[in-house]
Scaffold this motif. Structure first.
Motif, PDB file in Angstrom:
ATOM      1  N   SER A  24       0.829  -1.212   0.000  1.00  0.00           N
ATOM      2  CA  SER A  24       0.000   0.000   0.000  1.00  0.00           C
ATOM      3  C   SER A  24       0.862   1.260   0.000  1.00  0.00           C
ATOM      4  O   SER A  24       0.547   2.236  -0.683  1.00  0.00           O
ATOM      5  CB  SER A  24      -0.936   0.007   1.216  1.00  0.00           C
ATOM      6  N   THR A  28       0.758   3.739  -3.255  1.00  0.00           N
ATOM      7  CA  THR A  28       0.288   5.109  -3.025  1.00  0.00           C
ATOM      8  C   THR A  28       1.098   6.115  -3.832  1.00  0.00           C
ATOM      9  O   THR A  28       0.550   6.982  -4.515  1.00  0.00           O
ATOM     10  CB  THR A  28       0.374   5.461  -1.525  1.00  0.00           C
ATOM     11  N   GLY A  60      -5.260   1.575   1.760  1.00  0.00           N
ATOM     12  CA  GLY A  60      -4.817   0.224   1.429  1.00  0.00           C
ATOM     13  C   GLY A  60      -5.504  -0.813   2.300  1.00  0.00           C
ATOM     14  O   GLY A  60      -5.882  -1.897   1.829  1.00  0.00           O
ATOM     15  N   SER A 116      -7.958  -3.803   1.340  1.00  0.00           N
ATOM     16  CA  SER A 116      -7.743  -5.152   1.851  1.00  0.00           C
ATOM     17  C   SER A 116      -9.049  -5.751   2.370  1.00  0.00           C
ATOM     18  O   SER A 116      -9.375  -6.911   2.071  1.00  0.00           O
ATOM     19  CB  SER A 116      -6.698  -5.117   2.968  1.00  0.00           C
ATOM     20  N   GLY A 138      -3.248   3.551  -3.096  1.00  0.00           N
ATOM     21  CA  GLY A 138      -3.130   2.746  -1.878  1.00  0.00           C
ATOM     22  C   GLY A 138      -4.224   1.706  -1.770  1.00  0.00           C
ATOM     23  O   GLY A 138      -3.975   0.549  -1.414  1.00  0.00           O
ATOM     24  N   GLY A 191      -3.661  -2.328  -1.740  1.00  0.00           N
ATOM     25  CA  GLY A 191      -4.123  -3.158  -0.625  1.00  0.00           C
ATOM     26  C   GLY A 191      -5.062  -4.259  -1.078  1.00  0.00           C
ATOM     27  O   GLY A 191      -5.000  -5.391  -0.586  1.00  0.00           O
TER      28      GLY A 191
END
Length: 204
Positions: free
Chosen positions: A101, A105, A133, A137, A181, A185
């Motif tokens: 992440s 980014t 991120g 996820s 990000g 993720g």
């Protein structure tokens, strides 16, 4: 507090690094930094990466903040979401998702510069890309498994939409960084979970 630290040590470590870095820059420059001061302490600008090969900025930019409100909002968000995701992902996966992440980014912004020469005058900093991120996820887990992960993601959807709107409405906030990000993720978690599922099938 001690027990919490042991359970969520990666999140606490990230928070500590960000706060210590902010204290350092505050002593050096004051509570708020200018763009050039941000560059001096590791902020991301594509020209410095392209011409001087300072690739470390892809990581260090995540730890610098440009004001008290900036550091407070980011660390508070990391505290809330980071603990949840550290508990879900466990240490190894959590670290991988965070690092991916961080890089995605700034990398997305760098790619925009390479492709369209965008962002030459911008300086990026802050851990918010990692926060996005972690949102990505959780979205990946929701897509893969549904159930409680979908419920958890639905609980934060309104906040995510608001943060993305603010990213568009406020010029000084990097929408590209946040989206980068989030995508990083998402991809990292998706790949890690797929690898784990393959390992389980081989073992069985």
């Amino acid at each position: 507090m001690n027990r919490e630290y042991k359970i969520y040590k990666i999140t606490y470590f990230l928070m500590a690094v960000n706060v210590i870095t902010y204290l350092y820059t505050s002593l050096k420059y004051g509570l708020s930094m200018s763009a050039m001061q941000g560059i001096q302490v590791g902020g991301f600008n594509p020209l410095y990466v392209y011409y001087y090969h300072e690739y470390y900025r892809l990581i260090t930019a995540n730890f610098i903040h440009f004001g008290l409100m900036h550091i407070f909002c980011n660390v508070y968000s990391l505290y809330n979401l980071g603990m949840l995701m550290e508990k879900i992902l466990k240490e190894k996966k959590y670290i991988i998702v965070i690092v991916v992440s961080m890089i995605s980014t700034t990398l997305f912004s760098y790619l925009l510069f390479l492709l369209f020469n965008i962002g030459t005058n911008s300086v990026m900093g802050g851990i918010s890309g990692v926060v996005f991120g972690l949102i990505g996820s959780l979205l990946a887990l929701s897509v893969l498994y549904g159930d409680v992960y979908s419920y958890l993601f639905k609980q934060i959807v309104s906040s995510v939409v608001l943060m993305l709107f603010i990213s568009v409405a406020v010029p000084s906030i990097s929408l590209v960084g946040h989206l980068g990000g989030m995508i990083g993720g998402f991809i990292a978690t998706f790949v890690l979970e797929k690898i784990d599922s393959k390992k389980e099938r081989i073992i069985n």
